[in-house]
Design an enzyme around this catalytic site. Structure first.
Site, PDB file in Angstrom:
ATOM      1  N   HIS A   9      -2.072  -2.219  -1.074  1.00  0.00           N
ATOM      2  CA  HIS A   9      -2.992  -1.849  -2.154  1.00  0.00           C
ATOM      3  C   HIS A   9      -2.872  -0.364  -2.486  1.00  0.00           C
ATOM      4  O   HIS A   9      -2.408   0.445  -1.678  1.00  0.00           O
ATOM      5  CB  HIS A   9      -4.441  -2.181  -1.773  1.00  0.00           C
ATOM      6  N   GLU A  82      -7.517  -7.136   5.641  1.00  0.00           N
ATOM      7  CA  GLU A  82      -7.168  -6.096   6.608  1.00  0.00           C
ATOM      8  C   GLU A  82      -7.753  -6.432   7.973  1.00  0.00           C
ATOM      9  O   GLU A  82      -8.688  -7.230   8.098  1.00  0.00           O
ATOM     10  CB  GLU A  82      -7.690  -4.740   6.119  1.00  0.00           C
TER      11      GLU A  82
END
EC number: 3.1.3.-
Length: 193
Positions: A9, A82
């Site tokens: 990201h 994550e």
């Protein structure tokens, strides 16, 4: 052969502040949005079939911006979230280092749990999209764990810091995953080698 491009990201304010993000849902900052646009501009010249993304804002928004250039279906998968850093989430680097010098945080997802989750996600992608070209937008520690597992613990790879919006390419052929390249960032303005 299934080809996967793992996209980290774009940048967040917590990345800049060196705060541990983990599962905490932090949005992209202006730089992160620019990085996502630069990534979209770069990957549009290749053929893709689908985008898979972590549902966390920073990954999902990166995927949405990239998709402005590709116009593909986007599928969210929790498998690519994550790592859960437990009690260290939101903590700046200096504080984490003082409190937890061994980098083991209370209530943290173990590396084995993380790797199992991620490899399970890759198996699902390979099963759902065999012989397709898939972009997966995920997170630094998650991508690093995948690459480490696939490489068998390559020391050079383990010491590499994956930059925001970098690309890492893997492929599944002859019943195994292999790494083509990783941490590609030449498409980013102000990229770091």
């Amino acid at each position: 052969m299934t080809a996967v491009c793992l996209v980290r990201h774009g940048e967040t304010d917590w990345n800049l502040q060196q705060k541990c993000q983990g599962k905490t849902d932090i949005p992209l900052n202006a730089t992160g949005e620019r990085q996502a646009r630069e990534t979209g501009e770069y990957v549009k010249d290749f053929s893709w079939d689908i985008i898979v993304t972590s549902p966390l804002k920073r990954a999902k928004r990166t995927a949405e911006i990239i998709n402005e250039y590709l116009h593909l279906p986007i599928v969210e998968m929790d498998d690519f979230k994550e790592r859960d850093y437990g009690d260290a989430e939101g903590m700046p680097l200096e504080e984490r280092t003082k409190r937890y010098p061994d980098n083991i945080y209370p209530n943290m997802e173990t590396l084995e749990e993380l790797t199992d989750r991620l490899m399970g996600g890759l198996a699902k992608v390979n099963q759902a999209y065999p012989n397709k070209k898939v972009l997966i937008v995920a997170h630094g520690a998650a991508i690093h764990a995948l690459l480490t597992e696939i490489s068998g613990g390559d020391p050079e790879l383990q010491s590499t810091r994956l930059v925001n919006a970098c690309l890492s390419n893997i492929e599944f052929a002859e019943e195994k995953w292999r790494i083509k390249d990783y941490n590609i960032n030449s498409h980013l303005s102000g990229f770091i080698k």
